[in-house]
Design an enzyme around this catalytic site. Structure first.
Site, PDB file in Angstrom:
ATOM      1  N   ASP A 103       0.862  -1.183   0.000  1.00  0.00           N
ATOM      2  CA  ASP A 103       0.000   0.000   0.000  1.00  0.00           C
ATOM      3  C   ASP A 103       0.906   1.242   0.000  1.00  0.00           C
ATOM      4  OD1 ASP A 103      -2.467   1.405   0.362  1.00  0.00           O
ATOM      5  OD2 ASP A 103      -2.218   1.379   2.522  1.00  0.00           O
ATOM      6  N   LYS A 131      -1.041  -1.546  -4.646  1.00  0.00           N
ATOM      7  CA  LYS A 131      -1.868  -0.334  -4.783  1.00  0.00           C
ATOM      8  C   LYS A 131      -0.929   0.841  -5.074  1.00  0.00           C
ATOM      9  CE  LYS A 131      -5.664  -0.566  -1.409  1.00  0.00           C
ATOM     10  NZ  LYS A 131      -6.000  -0.129  -0.040  1.00  0.00           N
ATOM     11  N   ASP A 159      -7.741  -8.748   6.008  1.00  0.00           N
ATOM     12  CA  ASP A 159      -8.793  -8.621   7.025  1.00  0.00           C
ATOM     13  C   ASP A 159      -9.395  -7.222   7.111  1.00  0.00           C
ATOM     14  OD1 ASP A 159      -6.428  -7.370   8.147  1.00  0.00           O
ATOM     15  OD2 ASP A 159      -7.491  -7.367  10.055  1.00  0.00           O
TER      16      ASP A 159
HETATM   17  P1  5GP Z   1       1.851  -0.535   3.847  1.00  0.00           P
HETATM   18  O1  5GP Z   1       2.889  -0.697   4.912  1.00  0.00           O
HETATM   19  O2  5GP Z   1       2.341  -0.885   2.460  1.00  0.00           O
HETATM   20  O3  5GP Z   1       1.194   0.817   3.888  1.00  0.00           O
HETATM   21  O4  5GP Z   1       0.676  -1.489   4.215  1.00  0.00           O
HETATM   22  C1  5GP Z   1       0.794  -2.828   4.161  1.00  0.00           C
HETATM   23  C2  5GP Z   1      -0.234  -3.484   5.040  1.00  0.00           C
HETATM   24  O5  5GP Z   1      -1.413  -2.702   5.216  1.00  0.00           O
HETATM   25  C3  5GP Z   1      -0.685  -4.746   4.375  1.00  0.00           C
HETATM   26  O6  5GP Z   1       0.105  -5.822   4.766  1.00  0.00           O
HETATM   27  C4  5GP Z   1      -2.099  -4.890   4.868  1.00  0.00           C
HETATM   28  O7  5GP Z   1      -2.092  -5.600   6.079  1.00  0.00           O
HETATM   29  C5  5GP Z   1      -2.574  -3.501   5.131  1.00  0.00           C
HETATM   30  N1  5GP Z   1      -3.426  -2.989   4.042  1.00  0.00           N
HETATM   31  C6  5GP Z   1      -3.135  -2.060   3.114  1.00  0.00           C
HETATM   32  N2  5GP Z   1      -4.159  -1.842   2.276  1.00  0.00           N
HETATM   33  C7  5GP Z   1      -5.133  -2.681   2.690  1.00  0.00           C
HETATM   34  C8  5GP Z   1      -6.461  -2.976   2.198  1.00  0.00           C
HETATM   35  O8  5GP Z   1      -6.988  -2.416   1.226  1.00  0.00           O
HETATM   36  N3  5GP Z   1      -7.149  -3.930   2.889  1.00  0.00           N
HETATM   37  C9  5GP Z   1      -6.632  -4.584   3.953  1.00  0.00           C
HETATM   38  N4  5GP Z   1      -7.404  -5.500   4.536  1.00  0.00           N
HETATM   39  N5  5GP Z   1      -5.415  -4.352   4.442  1.00  0.00           N
HETATM   40  C10 5GP Z   1      -4.663  -3.412   3.790  1.00  0.00           C
END
Ligand code: 5GP
Length: 182
Positions: A103, A131, A159
């Site tokens: 994300d 994303k 989740d």
């Molecule tokens: P980042 O560190 O890249 O911002 O986020 C990674 C984590 O955020 C992922 O492993 C996941 O657990 C959570 N996450 C990010 N986007 C989503 C989403 O659309 N749905 C869900 N359920 N979790 C997300």
């Protein structure tokens, strides 16, 4: 039970997911031919993706897990902590880091840097979903199955407040389901 009443939109069906993971597994197997891998799943979102990926990895490998926290409900907290560390020493290993979704990129960029700092020989990233519209931290996603829109999604391991990991496809929750599981 039926999840249908909770889901607004199905983004990826179980068939699309399993077929794409098979292709990605074959690509990884080719890239690592003759080498040993340590496959590290980031708990808990990666578990279903990781199990399908492992079925399709035709290389010698061991598996391990790491757990960190960077998300709270629907909102990124912007900080990250390790809750459960690896059981194996990453030193000298070719690591395939397995994530459910990249994300902002915070989790994966932190994990890659930390594994390299701990002496991993190489670290590559396999993510079920990407994303790119939300990226804040530079991450090379070496193996991505699907790009997805900037929507909060659940299912296939992902989740909402620990619910919906067992949804067998990837979907977008409706407002009533979000309210009921707050
Ligand atoms: P980042 O560190 O890249 O911002 O986020 C990674 C984590 O955020 C992922 O492993 C996941 O657990 C959570 N996450 C990010 N986007 C989503 C989403 O659309 N749905 C869900 N359920 N979790 C997300």
């Amino acid at each position: 039970m039926s999840f249908e009443k909770d889901i607004n939109e199905v983004l990826f069906t179980n068939e699309q997911l399993t077929e794409k993971i098979r292709e990605v597994g074959q690509k990884i197997s080719k890239d690592y031919e003759g080498q040993e891998l340590l496959v590290v799943g980031i708990l808990a979102g990666s578990i279903i993706f990781m199990s399908h990926l492992l079925e399709n990895l035709d290389v010698e490998c061991k598996i391990d897990f790491i757990k960190c926290k960077s998300y709270d409900g629907e909102n990124s907290t912007g900080s990250i902590t390790i809750q459960k560390d690896l059981s194996m020493d990453p030193r000298g290993k070719n690591i395939l880091l397995v994530e459910d979704i990249v994300d902002t990129g915070l989790t994966v960029s932190f994990m890659v840097q930390s594994l390299l700092a701990r002496g991993a020989k190489s670290v590559k990233v396999a993510s079920l979903l990407d994303k790119p519209a939300r990226r804040e931290y530079k991450v090379d996603v070496d193996y991505s199955c699907f790009e997805c829109p900037d929507k909060f999604i659940v299912g296939f391991g992902l989740d909402y407040n620990q619910y919906y990991r067992n949804l067998p496809y990837i979907g977008v929750l409706n407002a009533a389901a979000i309210k009921a599981h707050k």
